[in-house]
Design a protein around this motif. Sequence first.
Motif, PDB file in Angstrom:
ATOM      1  N   ARG A 173       0.855  -1.184   0.000  1.00 55.41           N
ATOM      2  CA  ARG A 173       0.000   0.000   0.000  1.00 55.41           C
ATOM      3  C   ARG A 173       0.893   1.237   0.000  1.00 55.41           C
ATOM      4  NH1 ARG A 173      -4.191   0.818   4.801  1.00 55.41           N
ATOM      5  NH2 ARG A 173      -5.100  -1.005   3.795  1.00 55.41           N
ATOM      6  N   VAL A 174       0.684   2.104  -0.967  1.00 50.22           N
ATOM      7  CA  VAL A 174       1.534   3.286  -1.102  1.00 50.22           C
ATOM      8  C   VAL A 174       0.863   4.478  -0.422  1.00 50.22           C
ATOM      9  CG1 VAL A 174       2.708   4.823  -2.723  1.00 50.22           C
ATOM     10  CG2 VAL A 174       2.451   2.382  -3.255  1.00 50.22           C
ATOM     11  N   MET A 175       1.645   5.190   0.400  1.00 50.28           N
ATOM     12  CA  MET A 175       1.143   6.320   1.183  1.00 50.28           C
ATOM     13  C   MET A 175       1.885   7.599   0.802  1.00 50.28           C
ATOM     14  SD  MET A 175       0.959   4.352   4.840  1.00 50.28           S
ATOM     15  CE  MET A 175       2.648   3.819   4.620  1.00 50.28           C
ATOM     16  N   PRO A 176       1.269   8.760   1.028  1.00 49.81           N
ATOM     17  CA  PRO A 176       1.859  10.037   0.609  1.00 49.81           C
ATOM     18  C   PRO A 176       2.939  10.534   1.574  1.00 49.81           C
ATOM     19  CG  PRO A 176      -0.269  10.433   1.608  1.00 49.81           C
ATOM     20  CD  PRO A 176      -0.099   8.939   1.571  1.00 49.81           C
ATOM     21  N   LYS A 177       4.163  10.491   1.160  1.00 51.06           N
ATOM     22  CA  LYS A 177       5.265  10.941   2.002  1.00 51.06           C
ATOM     23  C   LYS A 177       5.113  12.412   2.370  1.00 51.06           C
ATOM     24  CE  LYS A 177      10.308  11.506   2.003  1.00 51.06           C
ATOM     25  NZ  LYS A 177      11.562  11.287   1.242  1.00 51.06           N
ATOM     26  N   HIS A 178       4.737  13.238   1.400  1.00 49.98           N
ATOM     27  CA  HIS A 178       4.683  14.677   1.657  1.00 49.98           C
ATOM     28  C   HIS A 178       3.620  15.028   2.694  1.00 49.98           C
ATOM     29  CE1 HIS A 178       1.392  14.301  -1.292  1.00 49.98           C
ATOM     30  NE2 HIS A 178       0.937  15.458  -0.831  1.00 49.98           N
TER      31      HIS A 178
END
Length: 632
Positions: A211-216
């Motif tokens: 699952r990819v999450m927003p680093k920013h």
Amino acid sequence: MPTRRLPVRGLPAIGAALLGAALFGMCLAAGPLAAQENTASAPAPEWRHGLSLMGQPKYPAGFKHFDYVNPEAPKAGLLRLSVDGTFDSLNDIVPRGTPASGLQLIYDTLMTTAYDEVATEYGLLAEAVSFPADFSSVTYRLRPEAKWHDGQPVTADDVVWSFEQVTKNNPRQAYYYSHVKSAAKTGEHEVTFTFDQAGNRELPQIVGQIRVMPKHWWTGTDANGKPRDISQGTLEIPLGSGPYKVKQVIPGRSISFERVPDYWGADLPVNVGTNNFAEQRYEYFRDSTVELEAFKGDQYDFRVETSAKDWATAYDFPAVKAGKVILEEFPDRASGSMQAFVPNLRREKFQDQRVRRALNYALDFDGMNRTLFFGQYKRTSSYFQNTELASSGLPTGKELEILESVKDQVPATVFTTPYANPEGWSEGLRRANLREAAKLLREAGYEITGGKLVNAKGELFTIEFLLSSPAFERVALFYKPALERLGITVSVRQVDISQYINRLRARDFDIIITGWGQSLSPGNEQRDMWGSAAADREGSSNYAGIKDPGIDALIEKVIYAKDREELVAATHALDRVLLAHDYVIPSWNYPATRTARWNRFGRPEKLPAYSFGFPDIWWWDAELAAKTGGTQ
């Protein structure tokens, strides 16, 4: 391969102790990193649009949509679902607190599954994937058009950061991803994962489920200027990239998600005909009785019925008779399971196999099935029940070869005696079973003193059944008298879901009622369920605390199987040896999912082979809804 994603939040027949996806549906992963200094001499990568452990993917590059969807499905309506318990966080990465259901709707993964294939994935955030012939690494190429709900692009840095945070903050996933040596950005839109081993065919595909999450967003500040911390629970609405975003949160009571009108991936082949509801809402109920009554009162739309008693007796109400509520069973072709009473082998009293076998003899399944379950269930006799992966008879062929290769590490009985649960369909058999149980307990060093079973030190043999749902109290209470006739001191303790999770993580229990789901392509997740390294690791699915070198060796045979024939044979061998150790007291199974729904939804004429696809590929039917008073 981890268990297939369930179409709805529902539990198998054994029920709430499985804890839904929170305890029983997480995946392993790993991947490759190509050495950049050698790229000049390295062969050009072969980019693929999909991956399959069963040969070639069914759908070719450039396909329009999955065969089982309705590409013209209307995009409208409110879907209301129910959840047991409560929640206190919108961060389901960390193993603290209780995260809200439905959060998977706001995030995209690198790849996504097809419901009409086994162990096959197609690109979602990733447009292509490449790996070497020895499976020692994998590279994913991201779609440049992928974006977060705030308009910023999904980047390779997001993927690497997500992997790092998951493995840093979640011990269970750190274990799953333990074979990933490194994850790095290797191109503007490329991420490469390097494994610490070669030959593990499943690892490239499992990495696609990250699952990819927003680093920013997570490294920024909230509305009050406070830095966010992904290692802690939070009720701040998170940023996602998926087809839905959080609309409203009432802490502990409900959470709703609304479809993103400009979702970047709406027209991808894997998404056409899916995500059809304008809004999805999860309503929370602390009591299963209230939850059922709320369904009858049209407070939510769809339920999976896990109680045989309720399925037989609780659905004779006017809306069913009027056709406003539809009762339907969907056969389960995609998975198997072991559902059982699970003793904690970390406690000395359960370490003797004769004790565990005695507990099996004491279980009057036939009486329980007749009295409590209206004869609906069959006794479970495999860790891969109702699939071709279940062992039977005596080992032959490839399975026998595999068992012979670990002959010194497995019980001799696997070569001579098929596993069988005690039969108790008559009073005579039940009495004989109790006599055999008492004999086994005596052989294990226990004796009756003053009507109580004690060991050589004079210590009482006690059992506490730890439960998370009132639905299982009657099950434990039915089991209790037979155990007491053996002199065992028995108590039944029900706790709330948060306490249950905490005690399960801390391994603070005697016996729980739970289970393990299995896909048709088992692999790396078997280490988490039965592997020695997982036995003492907090949060693993090795609830029983199994530590056995023979089991460890057979798990590796499953993981490194080179083709389907070898995988099936290795899984048969693993199943046979797990059964031979009597690690659990198998309970019951039901080969279908029992559902009830208010009749306001449409679905494809032909459902996919391995899922009924609710709610992913269903839709709001305005005409049906008008007859039942549904809400748009």
